[in-house]
Design a protein around this motif. Structure first.
Motif, PDB file in Angstrom:
ATOM      1  N   PRO A 104       0.627  -1.462   0.021  1.00  0.00           N
ATOM      2  CA  PRO A 104       0.450  -0.189   0.104  1.00  0.00           C
ATOM      3  C   PRO A 104       0.734   1.692   0.026  1.00  0.00           C
ATOM      4  O   PRO A 104       0.240   2.468   0.149  1.00  0.00           O
ATOM      5  CB  PRO A 104      -1.070  -0.099   1.981  1.00  0.00           C
ATOM      6  N   SER A 105       2.223   1.094  -0.308  1.00  0.00           N
ATOM      7  CA  SER A 105       2.818   1.735  -0.202  1.00  0.00           C
ATOM      8  C   SER A 105       2.482   2.692  -1.464  1.00  0.00           C
ATOM      9  O   SER A 105       2.724   2.588  -2.634  1.00  0.00           O
ATOM     10  CB  SER A 105       4.128   2.043  -0.170  1.00  0.00           C
ATOM     11  N   TRP A 106       2.809   4.634  -0.742  1.00  0.00           N
ATOM     12  CA  TRP A 106       2.997   5.055  -2.308  1.00  0.00           C
ATOM     13  C   TRP A 106       3.563   5.857  -3.169  1.00  0.00           C
ATOM     14  O   TRP A 106       4.816   6.446  -2.151  1.00  0.00           O
ATOM     15  CB  TRP A 106       1.145   6.199  -3.075  1.00  0.00           C
ATOM     16  N   ARG A 107       4.049   7.362  -4.244  1.00  0.00           N
ATOM     17  CA  ARG A 107       4.748   7.752  -4.396  1.00  0.00           C
ATOM     18  C   ARG A 107       3.633   8.467  -5.339  1.00  0.00           C
ATOM     19  O   ARG A 107       3.287   8.955  -5.357  1.00  0.00           O
ATOM     20  CB  ARG A 107       6.056   7.289  -5.197  1.00  0.00           C
ATOM     21  N   ASP A 108       4.838  10.327  -5.123  1.00  0.00           N
ATOM     22  CA  ASP A 108       4.682  11.376  -5.936  1.00  0.00           C
ATOM     23  C   ASP A 108       5.275  11.298  -7.005  1.00  0.00           C
ATOM     24  O   ASP A 108       6.599  11.261  -7.248  1.00  0.00           O
ATOM     25  CB  ASP A 108       4.008  12.674  -5.046  1.00  0.00           C
ATOM     26  N   TYR A 109       4.528  12.064  -7.411  1.00  0.00           N
ATOM     27  CA  TYR A 109       5.610  12.849  -9.308  1.00  0.00           C
ATOM     28  C   TYR A 109       5.250  14.140  -9.828  1.00  0.00           C
ATOM     29  O   TYR A 109       4.103  14.344  -9.106  1.00  0.00           O
ATOM     30  CB  TYR A 109       5.322  11.834 -10.505  1.00  0.00           C
ATOM     31  N   TRP A 110       6.135  14.823  -9.917  1.00  0.00           N
ATOM     32  CA  TRP A 110       6.269  16.072  -9.681  1.00  0.00           C
ATOM     33  C   TRP A 110       6.602  16.613 -11.371  1.00  0.00           C
ATOM     34  O   TRP A 110       7.510  16.350 -11.391  1.00  0.00           O
ATOM     35  CB  TRP A 110       6.732  17.094  -8.728  1.00  0.00           C
ATOM     36  N   GLY A 111       6.131  17.981 -11.235  1.00  0.00           N
ATOM     37  CA  GLY A 111       5.902  18.304 -12.419  1.00  0.00           C
ATOM     38  C   GLY A 111       7.353  18.887 -12.284  1.00  0.00           C
ATOM     39  O   GLY A 111       7.538  19.855 -10.449  1.00  0.00           O
ATOM     40  N   GLN A 112       8.336  19.992 -12.933  1.00  0.00           N
ATOM     41  CA  GLN A 112       8.794  21.405 -12.982  1.00  0.00           C
ATOM     42  C   GLN A 112       8.451  23.097 -12.340  1.00  0.00           C
ATOM     43  O   GLN A 112       9.547  23.370 -11.909  1.00  0.00           O
ATOM     44  CB  GLN A 112       9.608  21.904 -13.599  1.00  0.00           C
ATOM     45  N   GLY A 113       6.895  22.721 -12.411  1.00  0.00           N
ATOM     46  CA  GLY A 113       6.520  23.855 -12.401  1.00  0.00           C
ATOM     47  C   GLY A 113       6.790  24.772 -12.880  1.00  0.00           C
ATOM     48  O   GLY A 113       7.155  25.139 -14.025  1.00  0.00           O
ATOM     49  N   THR A 114       5.059  25.730 -13.669  1.00  0.00           N
ATOM     50  CA  THR A 114       5.061  26.563 -13.890  1.00  0.00           C
ATOM     51  C   THR A 114       4.713  27.849 -13.146  1.00  0.00           C
ATOM     52  O   THR A 114       3.799  27.440 -12.635  1.00  0.00           O
ATOM     53  CB  THR A 114       3.955  26.053 -15.378  1.00  0.00           C
ATOM     54  N   GLN A 115       4.885  29.490 -13.938  1.00  0.00           N
ATOM     55  CA  GLN A 115       5.197  30.810 -12.945  1.00  0.00           C
ATOM     56  C   GLN A 115       3.369  31.250 -13.639  1.00  0.00           C
ATOM     57  O   GLN A 115       3.124  31.112 -14.787  1.00  0.00           O
ATOM     58  CB  GLN A 115       5.598  30.999 -13.291  1.00  0.00           C
ATOM     59  N   VAL A 116       2.694  31.240 -12.995  1.00  0.00           N
ATOM     60  CA  VAL A 116       1.411  32.118 -12.825  1.00  0.00           C
ATOM     61  C   VAL A 116       1.222  33.395 -12.372  1.00  0.00           C
ATOM     62  O   VAL A 116       1.893  33.560 -10.669  1.00  0.00           O
ATOM     63  CB  VAL A 116      -0.067  31.169 -12.331  1.00  0.00           C
ATOM     64  N   THR A 117       1.492  34.744 -12.893  1.00  0.00           N
ATOM     65  CA  THR A 117       0.929  35.842 -12.106  1.00  0.00           C
ATOM     66  C   THR A 117       0.046  37.118 -13.037  1.00  0.00           C
ATOM     67  O   THR A 117      -0.129  37.313 -13.814  1.00  0.00           O
ATOM     68  CB  THR A 117       2.788  37.045 -12.707  1.00  0.00           C
ATOM     69  N   VAL A 118      -0.388  36.950 -11.885  1.00  0.00           N
ATOM     70  CA  VAL A 118      -1.950  38.166 -11.927  1.00  0.00           C
ATOM     71  C   VAL A 118      -0.666  39.212 -11.683  1.00  0.00           C
ATOM     72  O   VAL A 118      -0.933  39.457 -10.089  1.00  0.00           O
ATOM     73  CB  VAL A 118      -3.058  37.348 -11.033  1.00  0.00           C
ATOM     74  N   SER A 119      -1.456  40.494 -12.466  1.00  0.00           N
ATOM     75  CA  SER A 119      -0.879  40.940 -12.024  1.00  0.00           C
ATOM     76  C   SER A 119      -1.196  42.587 -12.966  1.00  0.00           C
ATOM     77  O   SER A 119      -1.825  42.081 -14.486  1.00  0.00           O
ATOM     78  CB  SER A 119       0.451  41.887 -12.265  1.00  0.00           C
ATOM     79  N   SER A 120      -1.620  43.136 -13.205  1.00  0.00           N
ATOM     80  CA  SER A 120      -2.108  44.422 -13.524  1.00  0.00           C
ATOM     81  C   SER A 120      -1.062  45.964 -14.240  1.00  0.00           C
ATOM     82  O   SER A 120      -1.439  46.495 -15.035  1.00  0.00           O
ATOM     83  CB  SER A 120      -3.279  45.942 -13.927  1.00  0.00           C
TER      84      SER A 120
END
Length: 120
Positions: A104-120
Motif C-alpha cells: 500500500p505504499s505510494w509515491r508522488d510524481y512532480w512537474g517542474q512548475g510553471t509560473q502564474v502571475t496575476v497583475s495589472s
C-alpha cells in the motif's frame, strides 16, 4: 523515468483566465489521484485541486468556484481552468500524480512548475 510536463502559465490581469495542462511522458500505473499544488514566494506549497481515479474532485477553499480540474486519460493529461484570477493566485504551480508503488505504499510524481502571475 516518467516526467510530468506542465504548460500554460504566464502573466494575466486580475479577473482574467488561464488554463494549465500537465502531461505525463510515460505510463503511470495505479494512479490514486492527479492534482495541482502551488507555492507563492515565502510560503509553503499548498494543495489547489485534485481529481481521483474515480473522478472525485477536491478544491482548496480559496479557489472553489473559480478553478476547475479535469483530466483526459487518453491523452494522459490533467487540466486546470482558472477563472476570475486574483493577485493572490500568483505562484509557481506544480502538477502532481500520486500512485501506488509497492502497495500500500505510494509515491508522488512532480512537474517542474510553471509560473502564474496575476497583475495589472
Amino acid at each position: 523515468q516518467v516526467q510530468l510536463v506542465e504548460s500554460g502559465g504566464g502573466l494575466v490581469q486580475p479577473g482574467g483566465s488561464l488554463t494549465l495542462s500537465c502531461t505525463a511522458s510515460g505510463t503511470i500505473f495505479s494512479i490514486i489521484a492527479r492534482g495541482w499544488y502551488r507555492q507563492a514566494p515565502g510560503k509553503q506549497r499548498e494543495l489547489v485541486a485534485t481529481i481521483t481515479s474515480g473522478s472525485t474532485t477536491n478544491y482548496a477553499d480559496s479557489v472553489k468556484g473559480r478553478f476547475t480540474i479535469s483530466r483526459d486519460n487518453a491523452k494522459n493529461t490533467v487540466y486546470r481552468q482558472m477563472n476570475s484570477l486574483k493577485p493572490e493566485d500568483t505562484a509557481v504551480y506544480f502538477c502532481n500524480v500520486r500512485a501506488y508503488h509497492d502497495y500500500p505504499s505510494w509515491r508522488d510524481y512532480w512537474g517542474q512548475g510553471t509560473q502564474v502571475t496575476v497583475s495589472s
